[in-house]
Enzyme design. Structure first.
Site, PDB file in Angstrom:
ATOM      1  CB  SER A   7      -0.900  -0.002   1.238  1.00 17.42           C
ATOM      2  OG  SER A   7      -1.682   1.174   1.276  1.00 17.42           O
ATOM      3  CG  HIS A  31      -3.845  -1.109  -2.270  1.00 15.70           C
ATOM      4  ND1 HIS A  31      -4.967  -1.779  -2.718  1.00 15.70           N
ATOM      5  CD2 HIS A  31      -4.291  -0.202  -1.369  1.00 15.70           C
ATOM      6  CE1 HIS A  31      -6.029  -1.307  -2.117  1.00 15.70           C
ATOM      7  NE2 HIS A  31      -5.647  -0.335  -1.292  1.00 15.70           N
ATOM      8  CG  ASP A  33      -5.410   3.185  -0.155  1.00 16.15           C
ATOM      9  OD1 ASP A  33      -6.381   2.468  -0.429  1.00 16.15           O
ATOM     10  OD2 ASP A  33      -4.478   2.821   0.580  1.00 16.15           O
ATOM     11  CG  MET A  35      -8.517   7.825   0.638  1.00 18.36           C
ATOM     12  SD  MET A  35      -8.016   7.778   2.388  1.00 18.36           S
ATOM     13  CE  MET A  35      -7.144   6.199   2.437  1.00 18.36           C
ATOM     14  CG  HIS A  64      -9.070   1.054  -2.268  1.00 22.69           C
ATOM     15  ND1 HIS A  64      -8.700   0.697  -0.989  1.00 22.69           N
ATOM     16  CD2 HIS A  64     -10.424   1.182  -2.228  1.00 22.69           C
ATOM     17  CE1 HIS A  64      -9.761   0.608  -0.219  1.00 22.69           C
ATOM     18  NE2 HIS A  64     -10.823   0.914  -0.960  1.00 22.69           N
ATOM     19  CG  MET A  66     -11.395   4.083   0.044  1.00 19.93           C
ATOM     20  SD  MET A  66     -10.424   3.974   1.568  1.00 19.93           S
ATOM     21  CE  MET A  66      -8.804   3.726   0.852  1.00 19.93           C
ATOM     22  CG  MET A 136     -12.369  -2.216   3.115  1.00 22.35           C
ATOM     23  SD  MET A 136     -10.728  -1.605   2.703  1.00 22.35           S
ATOM     24  CE  MET A 136     -10.357  -0.576   4.130  1.00 22.35           C
ATOM     25  CG  ASP A 174      -7.047  -2.207   2.170  1.00 22.99           C
ATOM     26  OD1 ASP A 174      -6.088  -1.985   2.936  1.00 22.99           O
ATOM     27  OD2 ASP A 174      -7.532  -1.345   1.413  1.00 22.99           O
TER      28      ASP A 174
END
Length: 228
Positions: A7, A31, A33, A35, A64, A66, A136, A174
């Site tokens: 991550s 990975h 993220d 957001m 990912h 979010m 998650m 995750d």
């Protein structure tokens, strides 16, 4: 065989190129993220980060999302170079099939992420389209949270459904994947471990040494499972 997806929100960004060059030789995925500060109360990486990562890595990148409105971000992440577009089930009701088809038509993989409170039943009607199912095991939005042990049953359910129906999704975990949870996750059916602060980057300032320490922890649990 267990696969690993670092991550990158947890990496040392001051050593971006140095750490990526090491991880390129070891990891299976990256990975990333993304957001928006609305779906979760945090803002992290971006499609631009994927674009820069793509310049120095050929590993598959899992974006990912979010975000509150994932359709606003899908094409941006595809154009930046992401290989898997992982969307939260909580955000795609009403457009799940459209987004799944769109992502696949672009030659990318369709991923779905489930928050701890969201049951697999919520994606029952389109689970056969899913290439990567991310469960998650912490509440989303921040690194370093406490492992939600109740998710072990959800991982087992995902494995049972995959075996029963021949689904092709990768069972991805995750949240708090580290030496305290590796055994439970592997026993339950985890196939891809997203490793962040506690599982990888905080083990040593030298990411190569940190990787070796992480691998030792996982191998110990895999050998235990083979012997049991």
């Amino acid at each position: 065989m267990t696969k690993y997806s670092p991550s990158l929100m947890c990496m040392d960004l001051s050593k971006f190129k140095e750490q990526v060059e090491v991880l390129n030789r070891k990891a299976d995925f990256y990975h990333v993220d993304i957001m928006d500060g609305h779906f979760v109360k945090n803002i992290t990486l971006s499609p631009f980060f994927i674009q820069e990562l793509k310049k120095i890595s050929k590993l598959p990148i899992d974006a990912h999302l979010m975000v509150e409105n994932p359709s606003d971000f899908v094409d941006m992440t595809i154009n930046a170079g992401a290989d898997y577009i992982s969307l939260h089930a909580e955000t795609i009701n009403g457009e799940a099939f459209r987004l799944a088809h769109h992502i696949k038509d672009k030659g990318k993989k369709f991923g779905v992420v489930l928050n701890p409170e969201t049951p697999i039943e919520a994606i029952r009607h389109y689970i056969h389209h899913v290439d990567k199912l991310t469960i998650m095991t912490v509440d989303p939005g921040f690194a370093g949270q406490k492992f939600v042990v109740e998710m072990i049953d959800k991982i087992k359910e995902a494995k049972d459904l995959k075996e029963k129906h021949g689904y092709k999704y990768l069972i991805t975990i995750d949240g708090s994947c580290n030496k305290n949870t590796f055994q439970q996750l592997l026993e339950a059916g985890a196939e891809v471990l997203i490793v962040g602060s506690s599982g990888l980057f905080n083990l040593n300032d030298d990411v190569e040494k940190a990787w070796d320490l992480m691998l030792k922890d996982v191998n110990n649990e895999e050998n235990h499972l083979l012997q049991s």
